[in-house]
Design an enzyme around this catalytic site. Structure first.
Site, PDB file in Angstrom:
ATOM      1  N   ASP A   1       0.869  -1.180   0.000  1.00 63.79           N
ATOM      2  CA  ASP A   1       0.000   0.000   0.000  1.00 63.79           C
ATOM      3  C   ASP A   1       0.911   1.236   0.000  1.00 63.79           C
ATOM      4  O   ASP A   1       2.140   1.127  -0.157  1.00 63.79           O
ATOM      5  CB  ASP A   1      -1.004  -0.043   1.165  1.00 63.79           C
ATOM      6  CG  ASP A   1      -0.374   0.234   2.528  1.00 63.79           C
ATOM      7  OD1 ASP A   1       0.874   0.331   2.625  1.00 63.79           O
ATOM      8  OD2 ASP A   1      -1.130   0.347   3.504  1.00 63.79           O
ATOM      9  N   HIS A   2       0.311   2.417   0.171  1.00 60.29           N
ATOM     10  CA  HIS A   2       1.090   3.660   0.120  1.00 60.29           C
ATOM     11  C   HIS A   2       2.163   3.705   1.202  1.00 60.29           C
ATOM     12  O   HIS A   2       3.270   4.199   0.963  1.00 60.29           O
ATOM     13  CB  HIS A   2       0.152   4.867   0.242  1.00 60.29           C
ATOM     14  CG  HIS A   2      -0.760   4.786   1.423  1.00 60.29           C
ATOM     15  ND1 HIS A   2      -1.795   3.900   1.490  1.00 60.29           N
ATOM     16  CD2 HIS A   2      -0.755   5.463   2.605  1.00 60.29           C
ATOM     17  CE1 HIS A   2      -2.421   4.033   2.644  1.00 60.29           C
ATOM     18  NE2 HIS A   2      -1.800   4.976   3.346  1.00 60.29           N
TER      19      HIS A   2
ATOM     20  N   CYS B   1       3.150  -3.021   4.127  1.00 62.90           N
ATOM     21  CA  CYS B   1       2.237  -1.937   4.491  1.00 62.90           C
ATOM     22  C   CYS B   1       2.911  -1.212   5.648  1.00 62.90           C
ATOM     23  O   CYS B   1       4.118  -1.383   5.855  1.00 62.90           O
ATOM     24  CB  CYS B   1       0.828  -2.449   4.812  1.00 62.90           C
ATOM     25  SG  CYS B   1       0.674  -3.499   6.264  1.00 62.90           S
ATOM     26  N   GLY B   2       2.173  -0.406   6.389  1.00 63.44           N
ATOM     27  CA  GLY B   2       2.812   0.335   7.474  1.00 63.44           C
ATOM     28  C   GLY B   2       3.387  -0.589   8.527  1.00 63.44           C
ATOM     29  O   GLY B   2       4.528  -0.436   8.970  1.00 63.44           O
ATOM     30  N   THR B   3       2.592  -1.551   8.939  1.00 66.52           N
ATOM     31  CA  THR B   3       3.006  -2.469  10.002  1.00 66.52           C
ATOM     32  C   THR B   3       3.345  -3.875   9.497  1.00 66.52           C
ATOM     33  O   THR B   3       3.921  -4.671  10.242  1.00 66.52           O
ATOM     34  CB  THR B   3       1.856  -2.644  11.007  1.00 66.52           C
ATOM     35  OG1 THR B   3       0.711  -3.126  10.279  1.00 66.52           O
ATOM     36  CG2 THR B   3       1.512  -1.330  11.691  1.00 66.52           C
TER      37      THR B   3
ATOM     38  N   HIS C   1       9.495 -24.067   9.366  1.00 70.08           N
ATOM     39  CA  HIS C   1       8.456 -24.731  10.159  1.00 70.08           C
ATOM     40  C   HIS C   1       7.062 -24.573   9.547  1.00 70.08           C
ATOM     41  O   HIS C   1       6.259 -25.488   9.606  1.00 70.08           O
ATOM     42  CB  HIS C   1       8.388 -24.132  11.579  1.00 70.08           C
ATOM     43  CG  HIS C   1       9.607 -24.427  12.399  1.00 70.08           C
ATOM     44  ND1 HIS C   1       9.591 -24.420  13.781  1.00 70.08           N
ATOM     45  CD2 HIS C   1      10.883 -24.727  12.049  1.00 70.08           C
ATOM     46  CE1 HIS C   1      10.800 -24.700  14.246  1.00 70.08           C
ATOM     47  NE2 HIS C   1      11.609 -24.884  13.207  1.00 70.08           N
TER      48      HIS C   1
ATOM     49  N   ARG D   1       6.859   1.013   8.456  1.00 67.87           N
ATOM     50  CA  ARG D   1       6.936   1.980   9.554  1.00 67.87           C
ATOM     51  C   ARG D   1       7.523   1.343  10.814  1.00 67.87           C
ATOM     52  O   ARG D   1       7.556   1.970  11.866  1.00 67.87           O
ATOM     53  CB  ARG D   1       5.541   2.548   9.852  1.00 67.87           C
ATOM     54  CG  ARG D   1       4.974   3.392   8.711  1.00 67.87           C
ATOM     55  CD  ARG D   1       3.530   3.795   8.972  1.00 67.87           C
ATOM     56  NE  ARG D   1       3.002   4.612   7.878  1.00 67.87           N
ATOM     57  CZ  ARG D   1       1.707   4.852   7.686  1.00 67.87           C
ATOM     58  NH1 ARG D   1       0.800   4.354   8.511  1.00 67.87           N
ATOM     59  NH2 ARG D   1       1.296   5.578   6.663  1.00 67.87           N
TER      60      ARG D   1
ATOM     61  N   ARG E   1       8.215 -33.388  10.938  1.00 71.90           N
ATOM     62  CA  ARG E   1       7.153 -33.234  11.924  1.00 71.90           C
ATOM     63  C   ARG E   1       6.223 -32.056  11.620  1.00 71.90           C
ATOM     64  O   ARG E   1       5.099 -31.999  12.111  1.00 71.90           O
ATOM     65  CB  ARG E   1       7.754 -33.057  13.320  1.00 71.90           C
ATOM     66  CG  ARG E   1       8.483 -31.737  13.529  1.00 71.90           C
ATOM     67  CD  ARG E   1       9.221 -31.692  14.856  1.00 71.90           C
ATOM     68  NE  ARG E   1       9.714 -30.368  15.186  1.00 71.90           N
ATOM     69  CZ  ARG E   1      10.888 -29.891  14.801  1.00 71.90           C
ATOM     70  NH1 ARG E   1      11.681 -30.628  14.021  1.00 71.90           N
ATOM     71  NH2 ARG E   1      11.275 -28.678  15.153  1.00 71.90           N
ATOM     72  N   HIS E   2       6.724 -31.117  10.811  1.00 71.98           N
ATOM     73  CA  HIS E   2       5.920 -29.924  10.518  1.00 71.98           C
ATOM     74  C   HIS E   2       4.777 -30.214   9.544  1.00 71.98           C
ATOM     75  O   HIS E   2       3.814 -29.455   9.479  1.00 71.98           O
ATOM     76  CB  HIS E   2       6.811 -28.822   9.959  1.00 71.98           C
ATOM     77  CG  HIS E   2       7.932 -28.460  10.882  1.00 71.98           C
ATOM     78  ND1 HIS E   2       7.717 -27.877  12.111  1.00 71.98           N
ATOM     79  CD2 HIS E   2       9.267 -28.651  10.773  1.00 71.98           C
ATOM     80  CE1 HIS E   2       8.890 -27.696  12.722  1.00 71.98           C
ATOM     81  NE2 HIS E   2       9.840 -28.167  11.929  1.00 71.98           N
TER      82      HIS E   2
HETATM   83  C1  RB5 Z   1      -2.022   2.798   6.446  1.00 71.16           C
HETATM   84  O1  RB5 Z   1      -2.104   3.998   7.148  1.00 71.16           O
HETATM   85  C2  RB5 Z   1      -1.836   1.633   7.417  1.00 71.16           C
HETATM   86  O2  RB5 Z   1      -2.998   1.455   8.161  1.00 71.16           O
HETATM   87  C3  RB5 Z   1      -1.485   0.381   6.665  1.00 71.16           C
HETATM   88  O3  RB5 Z   1      -0.335   0.594   5.914  1.00 71.16           O
HETATM   89  C4  RB5 Z   1      -1.166  -0.848   7.492  1.00 71.16           C
HETATM   90  O4  RB5 Z   1      -0.220  -0.568   8.471  1.00 71.16           O
HETATM   91  C5  RB5 Z   1      -2.284  -1.604   7.998  1.00 71.16           C
HETATM   92  O5  RB5 Z   1      -2.118  -2.674   8.595  1.00 71.16           O
END
Ligand code: RB5
Length: 157
Positions: free
Chosen positions: A8-9, A65-67, A98, A109, A132-133
């Site tokens: 994403d952005h 993505c951000g996270t 695994h 981020r 085993r996996h």
């Molecule tokens: C975008 O602001 C953010 O919500 C997205 O990139 C992501 O981190 C969502 O999980």
């Protein structure tokens, strides 16, 4: 090996860095976007790349993505997709060894570009250990088929 990429952005700059890194290392890459930092909805991008992995058109995928969490949640809704959000190399290795993860997700981020490229390298260089996996993955697969999960099947270690 062809690798599907999508972001994403928020993940866009790290996807760009990853694409350059992978191409330098000789990987074939299919980039499902996004192609700018204009806001987009991460499930749209995550699913586009995850479908390519699901169909076998790409061996593995990397989503940003951000996270790293939103794209993982979205991709994991698809049958046969095992997406792992990793912030360290040990987890990335275990995700392959695994869990036979077929998608790595990264948070732009959360981690810097240097660590992200190391995690990508480990993920792509590590193979599923089998053994085993396999039984555990069979239980995960059974969860995709309504009603066929059997917790009585135990697998040691
Ligand atoms: C975008 O602001 C953010 O919500 C997205 O990139 C992501 O981190 C969502 O999980």
């Amino acid at each position: 090996m062809k690798v599907a990429l999508a972001a994403d952005h928020a993940g866009f700059p790290l996807k760009e860095a990853a694409r350059e890194y992978l191409q330098e290392k000789g990987f074939a890459v299919e980039d499902f976007g996004t192609y700018s930092d204009d806001p987009v909805d991460y499930p749209d991008l995550a699913v586009a790349a995850a479908r390519a992995v699901q169909r076998g058109e790409c061996a593995l995928g990397i989503l940003f993505c951000g996270t790293g969490i939103g794209v993982a949640i979205a991709a994991n809704k698809l049958r046969g997709i095992r997406a792992a959000c990793c912030t360290d190399c040990y987890s990335a290795a275990c995700a392959r060894e695994h869990n036979d993860a077929n998608i790595l997700t990264l948070g732009a981020r959360v981690i810097g570009s240097g660590l992200a490229m190391k995690i990508i390298a480990v993920f792509l260089q590590t193979s599923f250990a089998g053994g085993r996996h396999r039984g555990r993955l069979a239980k995960i697969k059974a969860l995709e088929e309504e009603g066929s999960y059997n917790s009585a099947n135990k697998f040691k270690l």
